[in-house]
Design a protein around this motif. Sequence first.
Motif, PDB file in Angstrom:
ATOM      1  N   GLU A  38       0.814  -1.217   0.000  1.00  0.00           N
ATOM      2  CA  GLU A  38       0.000   0.000   0.000  1.00  0.00           C
ATOM      3  C   GLU A  38       0.852   1.274   0.000  1.00  0.00           C
ATOM      4  OE1 GLU A  38      -2.638  -0.020   3.347  1.00  0.00           O
ATOM      5  OE2 GLU A  38      -3.036  -2.161   3.181  1.00  0.00           O
ATOM      6  N   ASN A  39       2.000   1.198   0.619  1.00  0.00           N
ATOM      7  CA  ASN A  39       2.826   2.372   0.884  1.00  0.00           C
ATOM      8  C   ASN A  39       3.741   2.689  -0.305  1.00  0.00           C
ATOM      9  OD1 ASN A  39       4.409   4.375   1.968  1.00  0.00           O
ATOM     10  ND2 ASN A  39       5.135   3.183   3.714  1.00  0.00           N
ATOM     11  N   PRO A  40       3.594   3.859  -0.925  1.00  0.00           N
ATOM     12  CA  PRO A  40       4.464   4.198  -2.068  1.00  0.00           C
ATOM     13  C   PRO A  40       5.920   4.420  -1.668  1.00  0.00           C
ATOM     14  CG  PRO A  40       2.488   5.585  -2.019  1.00  0.00           C
ATOM     15  CD  PRO A  40       2.567   4.887  -0.690  1.00  0.00           C
ATOM     16  N   GLU A  41       6.171   4.773  -0.398  1.00  0.00           N
ATOM     17  CA  GLU A  41       7.545   5.022   0.020  1.00  0.00           C
ATOM     18  C   GLU A  41       8.342   3.722   0.020  1.00  0.00           C
ATOM     19  OE1 GLU A  41      10.147   6.653   3.816  1.00  0.00           O
ATOM     20  OE2 GLU A  41       8.015   7.133   3.726  1.00  0.00           O
ATOM     21  N   THR A  42       9.550   3.784  -0.527  1.00  0.00           N
ATOM     22  CA  THR A  42      10.381   2.592  -0.668  1.00  0.00           C
ATOM     23  C   THR A  42      11.831   2.946  -0.361  1.00  0.00           C
ATOM     24  OG1 THR A  42       8.930   1.881  -2.480  1.00  0.00           O
ATOM     25  CG2 THR A  42      11.003   0.687  -2.212  1.00  0.00           C
ATOM     26  N   GLY A  43      12.488   2.137   0.458  1.00  0.00           N
ATOM     27  CA  GLY A  43      13.908   2.339   0.714  1.00  0.00           C
ATOM     28  C   GLY A  43      14.739   1.638  -0.343  1.00  0.00           C
ATOM     29  N   TRP A  44      15.907   2.203  -0.666  1.00  0.00           N
ATOM     30  CA  TRP A  44      16.701   1.553  -1.714  1.00  0.00           C
ATOM     31  C   TRP A  44      17.261   0.211  -1.259  1.00  0.00           C
ATOM     32  CZ3 TRP A  44      21.978   0.542  -1.518  1.00  0.00           C
ATOM     33  CH2 TRP A  44      22.771   1.284  -0.637  1.00  0.00           C
ATOM     34  N   GLY A  45      17.427   0.038   0.056  1.00  0.00           N
ATOM     35  CA  GLY A  45      17.827  -1.275   0.553  1.00  0.00           C
ATOM     36  C   GLY A  45      16.722  -2.304   0.414  1.00  0.00           C
ATOM     37  N   GLN A  46      15.498  -1.825   0.377  1.00  0.00           N
ATOM     38  CA  GLN A  46      14.317  -2.683   0.263  1.00  0.00           C
ATOM     39  C   GLN A  46      14.278  -3.419  -1.078  1.00  0.00           C
ATOM     40  OE1 GLN A  46      10.867  -0.428   1.334  1.00  0.00           O
ATOM     41  NE2 GLN A  46       9.408  -1.925   0.596  1.00  0.00           N
ATOM     42  N   VAL A  47      14.798  -2.783  -2.123  1.00  0.00           N
ATOM     43  CA  VAL A  47      14.743  -3.381  -3.459  1.00  0.00           C
ATOM     44  C   VAL A  47      16.057  -4.048  -3.871  1.00  0.00           C
ATOM     45  CG1 VAL A  47      12.949  -1.784  -4.220  1.00  0.00           C
ATOM     46  CG2 VAL A  47      15.351  -1.186  -4.602  1.00  0.00           C
ATOM     47  N   LEU A  48      17.060  -4.031  -3.011  1.00  0.00           N
ATOM     48  CA  LEU A  48      18.356  -4.638  -3.349  1.00  0.00           C
ATOM     49  C   LEU A  48      18.258  -6.106  -3.782  1.00  0.00           C
ATOM     50  CD1 LEU A  48      21.052  -3.312  -0.835  1.00  0.00           C
ATOM     51  CD2 LEU A  48      21.029  -3.066  -3.328  1.00  0.00           C
ATOM     52  N   PRO A  49      17.372  -6.918  -3.176  1.00  0.00           N
ATOM     53  CA  PRO A  49      17.315  -8.320  -3.615  1.00  0.00           C
ATOM     54  C   PRO A  49      17.065  -8.495  -5.108  1.00  0.00           C
ATOM     55  CG  PRO A  49      16.126  -8.053  -1.547  1.00  0.00           C
ATOM     56  CD  PRO A  49      16.493  -6.669  -2.019  1.00  0.00           C
ATOM     57  N   LEU A  50      16.453  -7.517  -5.750  1.00  0.00           N
ATOM     58  CA  LEU A  50      16.179  -7.614  -7.183  1.00  0.00           C
ATOM     59  C   LEU A  50      17.443  -7.567  -8.027  1.00  0.00           C
ATOM     60  CD1 LEU A  50      13.119  -5.166  -7.365  1.00  0.00           C
ATOM     61  CD2 LEU A  50      13.063  -7.667  -7.266  1.00  0.00           C
ATOM     62  N   PHE A  51      18.561  -7.140  -7.426  1.00  0.00           N
ATOM     63  CA  PHE A  51      19.800  -6.962  -8.174  1.00  0.00           C
ATOM     64  C   PHE A  51      20.793  -8.107  -7.964  1.00  0.00           C
ATOM     65  CE2 PHE A  51      17.855  -2.867  -7.779  1.00  0.00           C
ATOM     66  CZ  PHE A  51      18.106  -2.235  -8.988  1.00  0.00           C
ATOM     67  N   PHE A  52      20.395  -9.108  -7.182  1.00  0.00           N
ATOM     68  CA  PHE A  52      21.292 -10.232  -6.897  1.00  0.00           C
ATOM     69  C   PHE A  52      20.610 -11.549  -7.243  1.00  0.00           C
ATOM     70  CE2 PHE A  52      22.805  -6.861  -4.109  1.00  0.00           C
ATOM     71  CZ  PHE A  52      24.181  -6.955  -4.250  1.00  0.00           C
ATOM     72  N   ASN A  53      21.435 -12.559  -7.450  1.00  0.00           N
ATOM     73  CA  ASN A  53      20.850 -13.880  -7.670  1.00  0.00           C
ATOM     74  C   ASN A  53      20.467 -14.528  -6.341  1.00  0.00           C
ATOM     75  OD1 ASN A  53      23.144 -15.193  -6.543  1.00  0.00           O
ATOM     76  ND2 ASN A  53      24.175 -15.256  -8.526  1.00  0.00           N
ATOM     77  N   SER A  54      19.959 -15.738  -6.408  1.00  0.00           N
ATOM     78  CA  SER A  54      19.405 -16.393  -5.220  1.00  0.00           C
ATOM     79  C   SER A  54      20.466 -16.828  -4.213  1.00  0.00           C
ATOM     80  CB  SER A  54      18.563 -17.606  -5.634  1.00  0.00           C
ATOM     81  OG  SER A  54      19.349 -18.527  -6.372  1.00  0.00           O
ATOM     82  N   ASP A  55      21.739 -16.670  -4.558  1.00  0.00           N
ATOM     83  CA  ASP A  55      22.812 -17.032  -3.631  1.00  0.00           C
ATOM     84  C   ASP A  55      23.115 -15.919  -2.632  1.00  0.00           C
ATOM     85  OD1 ASP A  55      23.235 -19.542  -4.724  1.00  0.00           O
ATOM     86  OD2 ASP A  55      24.671 -18.798  -6.201  1.00  0.00           O
TER      87      ASP A  55
END
Length: 248
Positions: A38-55
Amino acid sequence: MKRICILIMLISLNCFAQKTTIYTIGDSTMADKIKPEENPETGWGQVLPLFFNSDVIIYNRAVNGRSTRSFIAEKKWEAVYKVLKPGDYVFIQFGHNDEKIADSTRYTNPHTTYRHNLIQFVKESREKGAIPILFSSIARRNFNENGVLVSSHGEYPLETRLVAQEYKVPFVDLEYYSELLETSYGSEKSKALHLHFEPNEVAYYPEGKSDDTHLSKKGALAIAGLAIEQIKLLNDKSLDKLKKKMKK
């Protein structure tokens, strides 16, 4: 049967051993947000998993409103320090709240307490065999009447750079790269990187919102992307393992 169980256990241990852990410590520009659906505010650390593989496992320990002083005083750093292990990475980004000179629980002099606290994070990370990376604070959307982006962080980014140089810590100048990002969008379009909403435009902010510090999801993705690209460019062997686990 016993051999099969042993084999499964060895495979599991090997897979676990190949995992890389990142701890992020910092303020609200990096932190996870409540009710992300619901919340539009997003921290840049919050989306970091999108930039790494599953390891890669990311534990985002950044907290809204914290400075280096309050993060240590509230034992939030101690909680991270206790679980650090050799080969972990620690992403460190503070400054926004260290600047709050009217708040004795958060304010730090950039050349004394702020510097000392950054050094503590670096030294204690290394004590545990972890690898610290220092980031300067992201820029605020602070354009003057002539459309010039004006820095609001004083000497905190400089002190972060100096600590990184003195202690040979990988350093990403996020203030600089986020300034380039903001100016590339310009005074008006850069609002999309932050939280600018008219009343009732989004349900989470029924009265509207005008916030030039915190990030929208678009802004968070852009900043995290800048951080990752700059880490890729750093010539530091301690980052080789991390670079191999970044998505192309």
